[in-house]
Motif scaffolding. Structure first.
Motif, PDB file in Angstrom:
ATOM      1  N   GLU A 176      15.001   3.228 -19.865  1.00 16.12           N
ATOM      2  CA  GLU A 176      15.188   3.235 -18.359  1.00 16.12           C
ATOM      3  C   GLU A 176      16.622   3.186 -18.131  1.00 16.12           C
ATOM      4  O   GLU A 176      17.247   2.358 -17.171  1.00 16.12           O
ATOM      5  CB  GLU A 176      14.577   1.881 -17.685  1.00 16.12           C
ATOM      6  N   GLU A 194      14.938  -9.874 -19.867  1.00 17.42           N
ATOM      7  CA  GLU A 194      14.579  -8.594 -20.298  1.00 17.42           C
ATOM      8  C   GLU A 194      15.884  -7.825 -20.939  1.00 17.42           C
ATOM      9  O   GLU A 194      16.836  -8.148 -20.745  1.00 17.42           O
ATOM     10  CB  GLU A 194      13.914  -7.744 -19.732  1.00 17.42           C
ATOM     11  N   ARG A 246      19.167  -2.788 -18.808  1.00 18.39           N
ATOM     12  CA  ARG A 246      18.855  -1.117 -18.602  1.00 18.39           C
ATOM     13  C   ARG A 246      20.236  -0.750 -18.207  1.00 18.39           C
ATOM     14  O   ARG A 246      20.986  -0.964 -17.125  1.00 18.39           O
ATOM     15  CB  ARG A 246      18.014  -1.102 -17.535  1.00 18.39           C
ATOM     16  N   SER A 266      22.425  -9.024 -14.287  1.00 17.86           N
ATOM     17  CA  SER A 266      21.059  -9.479 -13.532  1.00 17.86           C
ATOM     18  C   SER A 266      20.359  -8.172 -13.230  1.00 17.86           C
ATOM     19  O   SER A 266      20.713  -7.201 -12.983  1.00 17.86           O
ATOM     20  CB  SER A 266      21.471 -10.051 -12.319  1.00 17.86           C
ATOM     21  N   GLN A 267      18.963  -8.445 -13.679  1.00 17.76           N
ATOM     22  CA  GLN A 267      17.993  -7.398 -13.365  1.00 17.76           C
ATOM     23  C   GLN A 267      16.978  -7.855 -12.368  1.00 17.76           C
ATOM     24  O   GLN A 267      16.329  -8.673 -12.883  1.00 17.76           O
ATOM     25  CB  GLN A 267      17.599  -6.609 -14.566  1.00 17.76           C
ATOM     26  N   ASP A 268      16.627  -7.375 -11.230  1.00 22.09           N
ATOM     27  CA  ASP A 268      15.856  -7.729 -10.470  1.00 22.09           C
ATOM     28  C   ASP A 268      15.878  -9.332 -10.168  1.00 22.09           C
ATOM     29  O   ASP A 268      15.011 -10.189 -10.021  1.00 22.09           O
ATOM     30  CB  ASP A 268      14.350  -7.295 -10.799  1.00 22.09           C
ATOM     31  N   GLY A 269      17.041  -9.725  -9.828  1.00 13.69           N
ATOM     32  CA  GLY A 269      17.369 -11.134  -9.763  1.00 13.69           C
ATOM     33  C   GLY A 269      17.490 -12.208 -10.887  1.00 13.69           C
ATOM     34  O   GLY A 269      17.486 -13.288 -10.750  1.00 13.69           O
ATOM     35  N   ARG A 270      16.936 -11.624 -12.089  1.00  8.86           N
ATOM     36  CA  ARG A 270      16.792 -12.266 -13.242  1.00  8.86           C
ATOM     37  C   ARG A 270      17.974 -12.118 -14.434  1.00  8.86           C
ATOM     38  O   ARG A 270      18.258 -11.055 -14.800  1.00  8.86           O
ATOM     39  CB  ARG A 270      15.353 -12.200 -13.836  1.00  8.86           C
TER      40      ARG A 270
END
Length: 135
Positions: free
Chosen positions: A100, A58, A61, A50-54
């Motif tokens: 990133e 994408e 990172r 999960s990145q930023d809750g998604r």
């Protein structure tokens, strides 16, 4: 005594991972001049990141956690971060967002590290090595 953990997505080739781990170990050895560098690679399927809750929104990172003796030189830290990011970028190009990479540097005073049944602050050779590193 430097220890590193890499959290990254599944997909890098075995030879690329071996090269990355070797290059990161060499960068740590060059920076710290300490024996006994240890590294772990944890890889996750995209549905478990999960990145930023998604999830799967994408490319992942990668994150590197570095546990090491105190290091005063910002230039040495900058050089180390560049080498770590370069090694990860080569291994995970096209698989992860290698622009990133997050490198977390956690420093430990010698009195907060146990090794061989004592604290590293009790070992004159370790105390001298850190003094020289930060002198």
């Amino acid at each position: 005594m430097p220890v590193f953990t890499i959290d990254a997505p599944i997909g890098a080739r075995q030879d690329a991972k071996q090269k990355m781990m070797r290059e990161i170990t060499e960068a740590l050895d060059e920076t710290y001049h300490f024996p006994d560098t240890r590294g772990w690679l944890r890889e996750y399927p995209a549905e478990n990141i999960s990145q930023d809750g998604r999830v799967q929104a994408e490319p992942a990172r990668p994150v590197v956690s570095l546990e090491a003796p105190e290091l005063a030189s910002l230039d040495a830290k900058r050089k180390l971060v560049r080498k770590i990011e370069t090694a990860i970028g080569a291994a995970y190009a096209g698989i992860a967002n290698t622009e990133e990479v997050l490198v977390l540097i956690n420093h430990y005073p010698l009195e907060n590290v146990g090794w061989r049944a004592s604290l590293q602050s009790d070992k004159p050779e370790i105390v001298a090595a850190v003094a020289q590193l930060n002198g």
